[in-house]
Design a protein around this motif. Structure first.
Motif, PDB file in Angstrom:
ATOM      1  N   GLU A  97      39.874  56.039  56.660  1.00 60.46           N
ATOM      2  CA  GLU A  97      40.058  54.703  56.085  1.00 60.46           C
ATOM      3  C   GLU A  97      39.350  53.637  56.918  1.00 60.46           C
ATOM      4  OE1 GLU A  97      44.245  54.243  55.831  1.00 60.46           O
ATOM      5  OE2 GLU A  97      44.445  55.422  53.989  1.00 60.46           O
ATOM      6  N   ALA A  98      39.257  53.860  58.238  1.00 60.15           N
ATOM      7  CA  ALA A  98      38.574  52.890  59.095  1.00 60.15           C
ATOM      8  C   ALA A  98      37.071  52.852  58.841  1.00 60.15           C
ATOM      9  CB  ALA A  98      38.846  53.214  60.569  1.00 60.15           C
ATOM     10  N   GLN A  99      36.514  53.952  58.297  1.00 64.85           N
ATOM     11  CA  GLN A  99      35.082  54.003  58.021  1.00 64.85           C
ATOM     12  C   GLN A  99      34.692  53.229  56.776  1.00 64.85           C
ATOM     13  OE1 GLN A  99      32.750  55.433  60.052  1.00 64.85           O
ATOM     14  NE2 GLN A  99      34.461  55.762  61.455  1.00 64.85           N
ATOM     15  N   LEU A 100      35.688  52.758  56.016  1.00 64.33           N
ATOM     16  CA  LEU A 100      35.372  52.046  54.776  1.00 64.33           C
ATOM     17  C   LEU A 100      34.653  50.731  55.052  1.00 64.33           C
ATOM     18  CD1 LEU A 100      35.595  51.855  51.708  1.00 64.33           C
ATOM     19  CD2 LEU A 100      37.863  50.840  51.991  1.00 64.33           C
ATOM     20  N   ASP A 101      35.084  50.006  56.069  1.00 65.57           N
ATOM     21  CA  ASP A 101      34.412  48.752  56.426  1.00 65.57           C
ATOM     22  C   ASP A 101      33.000  49.058  56.929  1.00 65.57           C
ATOM     23  OD1 ASP A 101      36.595  47.197  55.766  1.00 65.57           O
ATOM     24  OD2 ASP A 101      37.481  47.366  57.772  1.00 65.57           O
ATOM     25  N   GLY A 102      32.034  48.449  56.296  1.00 65.58           N
ATOM     26  CA  GLY A 102      30.644  48.673  56.683  1.00 65.58           C
ATOM     27  C   GLY A 102      29.955  49.753  55.879  1.00 65.58           C
ATOM     28  N   TRP A 103      30.715  50.539  55.094  1.00 62.73           N
ATOM     29  CA  TRP A 103      30.093  51.562  54.251  1.00 62.73           C
ATOM     30  C   TRP A 103      29.500  50.895  53.019  1.00 62.73           C
ATOM     31  CZ3 TRP A 103      32.793  55.851  50.937  1.00 62.73           C
ATOM     32  CH2 TRP A 103      31.872  56.883  50.680  1.00 62.73           C
ATOM     33  N   LYS A 104      28.335  51.345  52.613  1.00 65.11           N
ATOM     34  CA  LYS A 104      27.635  50.703  51.499  1.00 65.11           C
ATOM     35  C   LYS A 104      28.373  50.871  50.172  1.00 65.11           C
ATOM     36  CE  LYS A 104      24.699  54.730  50.598  1.00 65.11           C
ATOM     37  NZ  LYS A 104      23.317  55.227  50.512  1.00 65.11           N
ATOM     38  N   TRP A 105      29.248  51.880  50.087  1.00 64.54           N
ATOM     39  CA  TRP A 105      29.976  52.108  48.840  1.00 64.54           C
ATOM     40  C   TRP A 105      31.334  51.425  48.829  1.00 64.54           C
ATOM     41  CZ3 TRP A 105      26.678  53.369  45.506  1.00 64.54           C
ATOM     42  CH2 TRP A 105      25.676  54.307  45.745  1.00 64.54           C
ATOM     43  N   LYS A 106      31.596  50.530  49.760  1.00 63.65           N
ATOM     44  CA  LYS A 106      32.901  49.867  49.792  1.00 63.65           C
ATOM     45  C   LYS A 106      33.197  49.106  48.496  1.00 63.65           C
ATOM     46  CE  LYS A 106      35.751  46.565  52.351  1.00 63.65           C
ATOM     47  NZ  LYS A 106      35.855  45.667  53.535  1.00 63.65           N
ATOM     48  N   PRO A 107      32.257  48.341  47.911  1.00 61.57           N
ATOM     49  CA  PRO A 107      32.568  47.666  46.637  1.00 61.57           C
ATOM     50  C   PRO A 107      32.957  48.635  45.526  1.00 61.57           C
ATOM     51  CG  PRO A 107      30.582  46.746  47.605  1.00 61.57           C
ATOM     52  CD  PRO A 107      30.916  47.959  48.402  1.00 61.57           C
ATOM     53  N   VAL A 108      32.309  49.807  45.492  1.00 60.11           N
ATOM     54  CA  VAL A 108      32.645  50.788  44.460  1.00 60.11           C
ATOM     55  C   VAL A 108      34.027  51.391  44.733  1.00 60.11           C
ATOM     56  CG1 VAL A 108      31.843  52.851  43.246  1.00 60.11           C
ATOM     57  CG2 VAL A 108      30.184  51.282  44.239  1.00 60.11           C
ATOM     58  N   VAL A 109      34.335  51.639  46.004  1.00 62.97           N
ATOM     59  CA  VAL A 109      35.653  52.163  46.361  1.00 62.97           C
ATOM     60  C   VAL A 109      36.749  51.190  45.910  1.00 62.97           C
ATOM     61  CG1 VAL A 109      37.179  52.736  48.294  1.00 62.97           C
ATOM     62  CG2 VAL A 109      34.834  53.570  48.275  1.00 62.97           C
ATOM     63  N   LEU A 110      36.558  49.907  46.198  1.00 64.78           N
ATOM     64  CA  LEU A 110      37.547  48.909  45.799  1.00 64.78           C
ATOM     65  C   LEU A 110      37.657  48.818  44.281  1.00 64.78           C
ATOM     66  CD1 LEU A 110      36.744  46.079  48.383  1.00 64.78           C
ATOM     67  CD2 LEU A 110      38.529  47.820  48.497  1.00 64.78           C
ATOM     68  N   ALA A 111      36.520  48.996  43.580  1.00 65.76           N
ATOM     69  CA  ALA A 111      36.552  48.958  42.112  1.00 65.76           C
ATOM     70  C   ALA A 111      37.308  50.157  41.549  1.00 65.76           C
ATOM     71  CB  ALA A 111      35.127  48.913  41.561  1.00 65.76           C
ATOM     72  N   LEU A 112      37.101  51.340  42.141  1.00 68.36           N
ATOM     73  CA  LEU A 112      37.794  52.530  41.654  1.00 68.36           C
ATOM     74  C   LEU A 112      39.296  52.461  41.931  1.00 68.36           C
ATOM     75  CD1 LEU A 112      35.349  55.412  42.659  1.00 68.36           C
ATOM     76  CD2 LEU A 112      35.662  54.373  40.425  1.00 68.36           C
ATOM     77  N   MET A 113      39.674  51.739  42.970  1.00 68.09           N
ATOM     78  CA  MET A 113      41.098  51.627  43.305  1.00 68.09           C
ATOM     79  C   MET A 113      41.870  50.777  42.299  1.00 68.09           C
ATOM     80  SD  MET A 113      40.821  51.311  47.463  1.00 68.09           S
ATOM     81  CE  MET A 113      42.528  50.825  47.640  1.00 68.09           C
ATOM     82  N   THR A 114      41.175  50.130  41.372  1.00 65.71           N
ATOM     83  CA  THR A 114      41.886  49.414  40.303  1.00 65.71           C
ATOM     84  C   THR A 114      42.530  50.392  39.327  1.00 65.71           C
ATOM     85  OG1 THR A 114      39.855  49.274  38.981  1.00 65.71           O
ATOM     86  CG2 THR A 114      40.347  47.432  40.459  1.00 65.71           C
ATOM     87  N   LEU A 115      42.054  51.653  39.329  1.00 70.16           N
ATOM     88  CA  LEU A 115      42.690  52.686  38.513  1.00 70.16           C
ATOM     89  C   LEU A 115      43.949  53.168  39.218  1.00 70.16           C
ATOM     90  CD1 LEU A 115      39.591  54.816  37.473  1.00 70.16           C
ATOM     91  CD2 LEU A 115      40.987  53.419  35.960  1.00 70.16           C
ATOM     92  N   ARG A 116      45.036  53.227  38.483  1.00 66.93           N
ATOM     93  CA  ARG A 116      46.281  53.701  39.073  1.00 66.93           C
ATOM     94  C   ARG A 116      46.148  55.171  39.463  1.00 66.93           C
ATOM     95  NH1 ARG A 116      51.080  51.200  35.231  1.00 66.93           N
ATOM     96  NH2 ARG A 116      50.620  48.998  35.606  1.00 66.93           N
ATOM     97  N   GLY A 117      46.651  55.469  40.642  1.00 65.32           N
ATOM     98  CA  GLY A 117      46.589  56.837  41.129  1.00 65.32           C
ATOM     99  C   GLY A 117      45.415  57.090  42.046  1.00 65.32           C
ATOM    100  N   ILE A 118      44.389  56.239  42.024  1.00 64.86           N
ATOM    101  CA  ILE A 118      43.237  56.399  42.914  1.00 64.86           C
ATOM    102  C   ILE A 118      43.389  55.410  44.056  1.00 64.86           C
ATOM    103  CG2 ILE A 118      40.733  56.174  43.126  1.00 64.86           C
ATOM    104  CD1 ILE A 118      40.393  57.242  40.408  1.00 64.86           C
ATOM    105  N   GLN A 119      43.674  55.926  45.240  1.00 59.38           N
ATOM    106  CA  GLN A 119      43.806  55.109  46.429  1.00 59.38           C
ATOM    107  C   GLN A 119      42.570  55.283  47.298  1.00 59.38           C
ATOM    108  OE1 GLN A 119      46.214  52.918  46.657  1.00 59.38           O
ATOM    109  NE2 GLN A 119      47.088  53.658  44.716  1.00 59.38           N
TER     110      GLN A 119
END
Length: 394
Positions: A210-232
């Motif tokens: 989880e700490a590697q998320l900051d600075g990863w180029k796919w962070k915006p996509v990760v945050l977008a996918l987390m809008t789906l329930r069940g995907i953390q």
């Protein structure tokens, strides 16, 4: 001046690489020999094969050696493809397998355009993927350690009878439990220690991922996918680390097929038979989606929620229902990922309706419920003997 393309197949192993060369337009196909497995040996091979009128293109099977060779060749401006081993065409009669034969087969099929390449992640994505797979290994180790402890208790007739395992009540039960024998008590304590160590390791790796998320180029996509329930966070990072840029798929069905979530099919003639899912794609990505569906169950979006209960009402098994919902969830994941990277998904083109098949229409008619009428001239009673015709007298 047009260059002649040489398609080079590499059968890569830890300490050696078998090399074969196929010249374009049905030219010569020959085995070059075997070289060492280091990048310096590959550079020596390139130096020998380089000519002004020759273009070199390389391919090798995906395997334990990773993508080091591919990245090295691309840095030197040589095209290189990593081939999916499960999608290589093979003849059933080919029962002899050697490094030399494998290299020639790769070169020949590469020239014919019959090979399917895999997605090669960049070094940052591969690093996140290695960390994610290390975490999953910790999950499996924890699960196995728990199973070993439960197996010991079951053999001794001391199974836990509570509703939920590994909660506070279960842990208190294990802390108070004593084995009848000293040797068994030692084994019991070692199993508990292994579970504790595996849990601590899993917690460390989860926090590190989880700490590697900051600075990863796919962070915006990760945050977008987390809008789906069940995907953390963990599920979303697993999907992107394993699959990379989801917008490279032209439509969601390609993603479903890549994940092995589509039904297998064995159709011939007028008969169509569908079986279970192919499971031919990325296992980690498929597992992340199925785990997400297990987490959302009835709390999913309206479409998935309705689909879930519709399939359950038809009497489908829970595992089949969860897999079907995971397949549809892959479509939502693809659409969200495409939007997050600024590539709006193309509108879905409706499939043309197939013409009605005369044989199928006749089958449907034959399946219609038939109505049978009783002959009013015959009287029926509770006794079967009364309905039997009288036997002719001799």
């Amino acid at each position: 001046m047009k260059k002649t393309i040489h398609y080079i197949g590499l059968d890569v192993h830890k300490n050696s690489i078998a090399v074969a060369i196929a010249v374009e337009d049905g030219g010569e196909l020959r085995s070059y020999g075997t070289i060492g497995g280091k990048l310096a040996d590959l550079d020596k091979l390139i130096k020998k094969l380089e000519h002004p009128g020759v273009e070199l293109r390389f391919c090798y099977e995906a395997g334990p050696t990773g993508y080091v060779i591919c990245r090295h060749l691309k840095k030197r401006a040589y095209p290189c493809e990593v081939i999916a081993p499960s999608l290589i065409p093979q003849k059933p009669s080919d029962q002899v397998k050697t490094n030399r034969r494998d290299a020639k087969m790769l070169a020949r099929l590469f020239r014919a355009g019959e090979l399917t390449s895999v997605h090669v992640p960049d070094e940052e994505d591969e690093a996140i993927r290695d960390l994610e797979r290390a975490r999953f290994s910790a999950v499996k180790d924890q699960r196995r350690a728990r199973q070993r402890l439960k197996g010991l208790l079951l053999r001794q007739g001391l199974p836990y009878e509570g509703k939920t395992s590994w909660g506070p009540a279960h842990l208190n039960y294990l802390a108070r439990l004593k084995m009848p024998n000293v040797a068994q008590q030692i084994a019991f304590e070692e199993y508990k220690t292994a579970i504790t160590v595996a849990g601590e390791r899993l917690e460390r790796l989860s926090k590190a991922l989880e700490a590697q998320l900051d600075g990863w180029k796919w962070k915006p996509v990760v945050l977008a996918l987390m809008t789906l329930r069940g995907i953390q966070t963990i599920n979303a990072m697993t999907l992107l680390a394993e699959l990379g840029d989801l917008s490279r798929f032209t439509n969601p069905h390609q993603l479903m097929s890549y994940l092995g979530l589509v039904s297998s099919e064995d159709s011939t003639g007028d008969k169509r038979r569908q079986g279970g899912i192919t499971k031919a794609g990325n296992e980690a990505g498929r597992r992340a989606l199925i785990e997400a569906v297990r987490a959302i169950a009835w709390k999913a979006q309206q479409r998935l929620h309705g689909r879930y209960h519709h399939l359950k009402a038809k009497g489908k098994k829970t595992q089949v229902v969860v897999t079907a919902i995971a397949r549809e969830l892959a479509g939502f994941v693809w659409a969200i990922a495409c939007t997050a990277v600024g590539k709006a998904p193309a509108p879905r083109v409706p499939k043309p309706e197939a013409p009605a098949h005369p044989q199928k229409n006749s089958e449907n008619k034959s399946r219609q419920k038939k109505t049978y009428q009783l002959n009013p001239a015959i009287k029926y009673s509770a006794s079967r003997k009364a309905n039997r015709p009288a036997a002719p007298r001799s």
